[in-house]
Design a protein around this motif. Structure first.
Motif, PDB file in Angstrom:
ATOM      1  N   GLY A 361       0.792  -1.223   0.000  1.00  0.00           N
ATOM      2  CA  GLY A 361       0.000   0.000   0.000  1.00  0.00           C
ATOM      3  C   GLY A 361       0.821   1.268   0.000  1.00  0.00           C
ATOM      4  N   ILE A 362       2.139   1.137   0.179  1.00  0.00           N
ATOM      5  CA  ILE A 362       2.985   2.329   0.269  1.00  0.00           C
ATOM      6  C   ILE A 362       4.105   2.292  -0.776  1.00  0.00           C
ATOM      7  N   THR A 406      -2.768  -2.969   8.534  1.00  0.00           N
ATOM      8  CA  THR A 406      -1.558  -3.172   7.741  1.00  0.00           C
ATOM      9  C   THR A 406      -1.481  -2.059   6.701  1.00  0.00           C
ATOM     10  N   CYS A 407      -0.294  -1.870   6.144  1.00  0.00           N
ATOM     11  CA  CYS A 407      -0.146  -0.943   5.009  1.00  0.00           C
ATOM     12  C   CYS A 407      -0.061  -1.742   3.715  1.00  0.00           C
ATOM     13  N   SER A 408      -0.856  -2.800   3.643  1.00  0.00           N
ATOM     14  CA  SER A 408      -0.914  -3.649   2.450  1.00  0.00           C
ATOM     15  C   SER A 408      -2.276  -3.512   1.789  1.00  0.00           C
ATOM     16  N   PRO A 449      -4.326   2.840  -2.501  1.00  0.00           N
ATOM     17  CA  PRO A 449      -3.344   3.921  -2.655  1.00  0.00           C
ATOM     18  C   PRO A 449      -3.900   5.102  -3.433  1.00  0.00           C
ATOM     19  N   GLY A 450      -3.666   6.297  -2.885  1.00  0.00           N
ATOM     20  CA  GLY A 450      -4.079   7.520  -3.555  1.00  0.00           C
ATOM     21  C   GLY A 450      -5.475   7.982  -3.212  1.00  0.00           C
ATOM     22  N   ASP A 455      -2.146   6.736   1.737  1.00  0.00           N
ATOM     23  CA  ASP A 455      -1.548   5.451   1.386  1.00  0.00           C
ATOM     24  C   ASP A 455      -2.601   4.352   1.425  1.00  0.00           C
ATOM     25  N   GLY A 456      -2.270   3.207   0.829  1.00  0.00           N
ATOM     26  CA  GLY A 456      -3.101   2.024   0.972  1.00  0.00           C
ATOM     27  C   GLY A 456      -3.013   1.490   2.392  1.00  0.00           C
TER      28      GLY A 456
END
Length: 465
Positions: A361-362, A406-408, A449-450, A455-456
């Protein structure tokens, strides 16, 4: 806060214009600091070496920049180096296409440093749109500084062609490994193209105002007084948004902890832990580098927070973050997945598990992750996430709150992970989140994302019945 736009906030990509007529040779440099009589050449040399290390030797961009940035004396040149490296990695598919089409014969492995310098030159001219004279002359001179004077004419010709023609186009998903492309399209068939396109873009700079030191409106005025234009985003109460990059150390009051850099998606995590009783006992299972824990304590310093991280060196970064923003918490280096090694038996009112993940996601903030991630990494990560979730459930009191993030953007780490956890733990009750948190998925919410300039990120809240 939306009023005047100031030149100092233009950042590294466009701020170092002209021919950089500094005369570094006239000053005495610290040991290890790069100094050159032709300003800008040293930056291109170092950029080529960083890109070579990341693209051809499997190194981490973050680690390479951390090692090299302190060697540059001028903060504007440090910012320029960082901007060049990010631009190279975001545009490398187009640069590779140009080299394949324009080179009379392919460069060998012994020429990786030269190939990296060509990427650096292309990025300056086409992506960053730096003044052509400065970018061309400094990059061609860097060929000689790298000990390759016999190749300066080749580099000059290729860069001038890029200046005239631009770079060949490439599909938005060209940077993604085939297995990841397939996975994203399977998980998000309607949004996949937008995900790939957004991940190529430069992310805006999000700030988190420390509400213990002042309010957001007052800090926004401080930015404006410093010539920095900020926006006030909706739905993120402590945030300000900067479209143009600014070094963190250049922000008013940064050293004093008045403000921190943290994406809006990460800032929203604190909202999921609002409303806890006074003096609530809170666990941050994977705390480094400390931004989310610091945010929780900025909102309520009376929380009894324990920050854990498996890496003692990373936990030191958490301590430094806490010291800067003026909060305190207990810290313990430990494997959070093994409560028998660290838990004192007193259950927690809330647990935050911002789990280790693939970081898909980042990508726009860590573009090199696409070069280093492997399919078997995902298998190992999902197993670790499951162990951490089970450990979090063990130490949570009945009625307590478990926040999983999570950042996924991969469903295996998010919705499917959550569904598997609920199958193992019948007492896990999902709290619903509204559409402002993203797309509904498996009991949680997925920000892509975006979206909303963020971020995602995946969010889920579970109650222990």
């Amino acid at each position: 806060m939306r009023g005047r736009r100031a030149a100092p906030a233009r950042g590294p990509a466009r701020g170092r214009q002209g021919d950089h007529r500094r005369r570094l040779s006239q000053r005495k440099a610290r040991p290890g600091v790069v100094v050159t009589t032709q300003a800008g050449v040293a930056v291109r040399v170092m950029a080529a070496r960083v890109v070579d290390a990341v693209m051809y030797r499997g190194r981490s961009l973050k680690a390479e920049l951390a090692a090299n940035l302190p060697r540059i004396e001028d903060p504007r040149d440090r910012a320029l180096l960082e901007a060049i490296c990010f631009a190279v990695l975001r545009s490398r598919a187009r640069s590779e296409a140009a080299l394949a089409a324009w080179m009379p014969r392919p460069l060998g492995r012994a020429d990786n440093e030269l190939r990296a310098l060509l990427h650096v030159g292309f990025a300056q001219l086409v992506v960053m749109e730096l003044p052509a004279h400065a970018a061309l002359s400094a990059t061609v001179e860097a060929v000689r500084a790298l000990g390759r004077p016999h190749q300066d004419k080749l580099v000059n010709a290729l860069l001038r062609r890029a200046q005239r023609e631009g770079l060949p186009s490439a599909p938005a998903d060209a940077l993604w490994p085939a297995w990841l492309r397939r996975q994203v399209r399977e998980d998000w068939p309607l949004q996949a193209d937008a995900i790939f396109a957004a991940s190529q873009q430069e992310a805006p700079l999000w700030l988190r105002v420390n509400r213990r030191h002042g309010n957001r409106d007052d800090y926004g005025q401080r930015l404006l007084d410093a010539g920095i234009e900020a926006e006030v985003p909706d739905g993120v109460p402590d945030a300000l948004l900067l479209r143009a990059p600014v070094a963190a150390t250049g922000l008013p009051g940064f050293a004093q902890g008045d403000v921190s850099v943290q994406d809006g998606a990460a800032q929203r995590v604190a909202d999921l832990l609002d409303g806890l009783p006074a003096g609530a006992r809170v666990l941050d299972m994977c705390a480094a580098p400390g931004g989310k824990s610091a945010h929780l304590l900025e909102r309520d310093p009376m929380r009894r927070l324990l920050a854990i991280d498996v890496d003692a060196r990373r936990l030191q970064r958490v301590r430094e973050t806490f010291d800067r923003v003026g909060v305190q918490a207990d810290m313990k280096p430990a494997d959070a997945a093994d409560p028998s090694a660290w838990w004192d038996g007193e259950p927690f009112d809330a647990v935050l598990l911002d789990a280790p993940c693939s970081a898909m996601g980042i990508v726009r903030r860590q573009p090199d992750v696409l070069m280093h991630r492997r399919a078997d990494d995902l298998v190992a990560l999902t197993r670790l996430q499951a162990r951490l979730l089970d450990a979090a459930w063990q130490v949570l009191r009945p009625g307590g709150r478990l926040v999983y993030t999570t950042c996924s953007i991969l469903r295996a780490e998010n919705a499917l992970q959550l569904e598997a956890f609920r199958a193992r733990h019948a007492a896990a009750l999902v709290e619903s989140l509204d559409e402002t948190w993203g797309h509904a998925d498996g009991g949680g919410r997925q920000r892509l994302p975006g979206e909303c300039d963020m971020d995602g990120f995946f969010y889920a809240v579970l109650r222990k019945a």
